[in-house]
Design an enzyme around this catalytic site. Structure first.
Site, PDB file in Angstrom:
ATOM      1  N   HIS A  18      -2.836   6.482   3.713  1.00 16.85           N
ATOM      2  CA  HIS A  18      -2.920   5.079   3.997  1.00 16.85           C
ATOM      3  C   HIS A  18      -4.133   4.715   4.795  1.00 16.85           C
ATOM      4  O   HIS A  18      -5.086   3.932   4.354  1.00 16.85           O
ATOM      5  CB  HIS A  18      -1.762   4.357   4.422  1.00 16.85           C
ATOM      6  CG  HIS A  18      -1.869   2.817   4.794  1.00 16.85           C
ATOM      7  ND1 HIS A  18      -2.076   2.342   6.088  1.00 16.85           N
ATOM      8  CD2 HIS A  18      -2.056   1.693   4.062  1.00 16.85           C
ATOM      9  CE1 HIS A  18      -2.477   0.952   6.163  1.00 16.85           C
ATOM     10  NE2 HIS A  18      -2.156   0.616   4.889  1.00 16.85           N
ATOM     11  N   SER A  24       0.783  -1.082  -0.037  1.00 10.62           N
ATOM     12  CA  SER A  24       0.008  -0.039  -0.092  1.00 10.62           C
ATOM     13  C   SER A  24       0.791   1.339   0.039  1.00 10.62           C
ATOM     14  O   SER A  24       0.682   2.283  -0.784  1.00 10.62           O
ATOM     15  CB  SER A  24      -0.988   0.089   1.135  1.00 10.62           C
ATOM     16  OG  SER A  24      -1.935  -1.041   1.370  1.00 10.62           O
ATOM     17  N   ARG A  61       1.586   7.586   5.838  1.00  6.00           N
ATOM     18  CA  ARG A  61       0.423   6.705   6.838  1.00  6.00           C
ATOM     19  C   ARG A  61      -1.000   7.544   6.909  1.00  6.00           C
ATOM     20  O   ARG A  61      -1.929   6.602   7.044  1.00  6.00           O
ATOM     21  CB  ARG A  61       1.027   6.759   8.262  1.00  6.00           C
ATOM     22  CG  ARG A  61       0.281   5.867   9.010  1.00  6.00           C
ATOM     23  CD  ARG A  61       1.211   5.343  10.232  1.00  6.00           C
ATOM     24  NE  ARG A  61       2.259   4.406  10.001  1.00  6.00           N
ATOM     25  CZ  ARG A  61       2.248   3.191   9.541  1.00  6.00           C
ATOM     26  NH1 ARG A  61       0.811   2.605   9.860  1.00  6.00           N
ATOM     27  NH2 ARG A  61       2.990   2.070   9.294  1.00  6.00           N
TER      28      ARG A  61
END
Length: 213
Positions: free
Chosen positions: A43, A15, A40
């Site tokens: 994500h 990812s 992050r």
């Protein structure tokens, strides 16, 4: 359409590769110092707009790491954020995570004064004899109260200001950006408890990597 067959342990890594590739393809350059945090958050949300709206004060990641190394604790404004923060990683450095939203004393005081629990929670947290990082993902009133406390001389180690919503959200975030406290703030209406936790975890995981876990 082709399905990728990926081991469960490799999904997050894959990812992140996709996110970095798409950022590059879009011509978006994220400073190296904050790249892990931005990736992050994307994500967590699948929202690439955060690459443009997340604001970081100077050297804030290093300042956050230093505070955590010195045992700083984290105060959140939701139990969801508390649940999402990796408490095991934080405990390696002597820190804990606190949320006072369900505290009976806080609830009673908020009702009596006709203010939000988040507002009173910040007052309670500020009385703790600890270095504190605030991770605010829901309540703009928490940021408003923190600004009032800072105007009175209170000094948190860092404020993560990413509340989501419509009423006073944008304005409360700008109060923090205009202050002299280290901050990570998402401009605009977007944010949330998951984003707040993701930002904290991005810092903790970068510290784990330095320590070799």
């Amino acid at each position: 359409m082709q399905i990728e067959h990926i081991l469960p342990s490799d999904i997050e890594k894959r990812s992140f590769e996709i996110i970095r590739k798409e950022l590059a393809q879009s011509g978006v350059s994220v400073p190296k110092a904050v790249e892990q945090t931005v990736v992050r958050v994307i994500h967590t949300t699948a929202d690439f707009e955060y690459a443009n709206t997340l604001m970081f004060s100077d050297d804030v990641i290093e300042k956050a790491r230093k505070a955590i190394y010195e045992g700083a604790c984290i105060v959140t404004d939701t139990n969801m954020a508390l649940s999402g923060i990796n408490k095991r990683s934080l405990a390696k450095f002597g820190g804990e995570v606190f949320c006072f939203m369900a505290d009976e004393e806080v609830a009673g005081e908020a009702s009596k004064r006709k203010v939000t629990r988040a507002y009173v929670s910040m007052e309670k947290a500020s009385r703790m004899d600890k270095k504190l990082i605030f991770a605010i993902g829901n309540a703009p009133t928490a940021l408003i109260k923190l600004k009032e406390l800072m105007d009175e001389g209170y000094k948190p180690e860092l404020i993560i200001g990413v509340p989501v919503g419509f009423v006073n959200v944008v304005e409360a975030k700008e109060l923090i950006i205009e202050s002299d406290v280290p901050y990570i703030v998402n401009r605009g209406r977007k944010g949330g408890s998951g984003v707040a936790a993701a930002i904290v975890n991005s810092i903790l995981y970068s510290m784990d990597e330095k320590r070799g876990k």
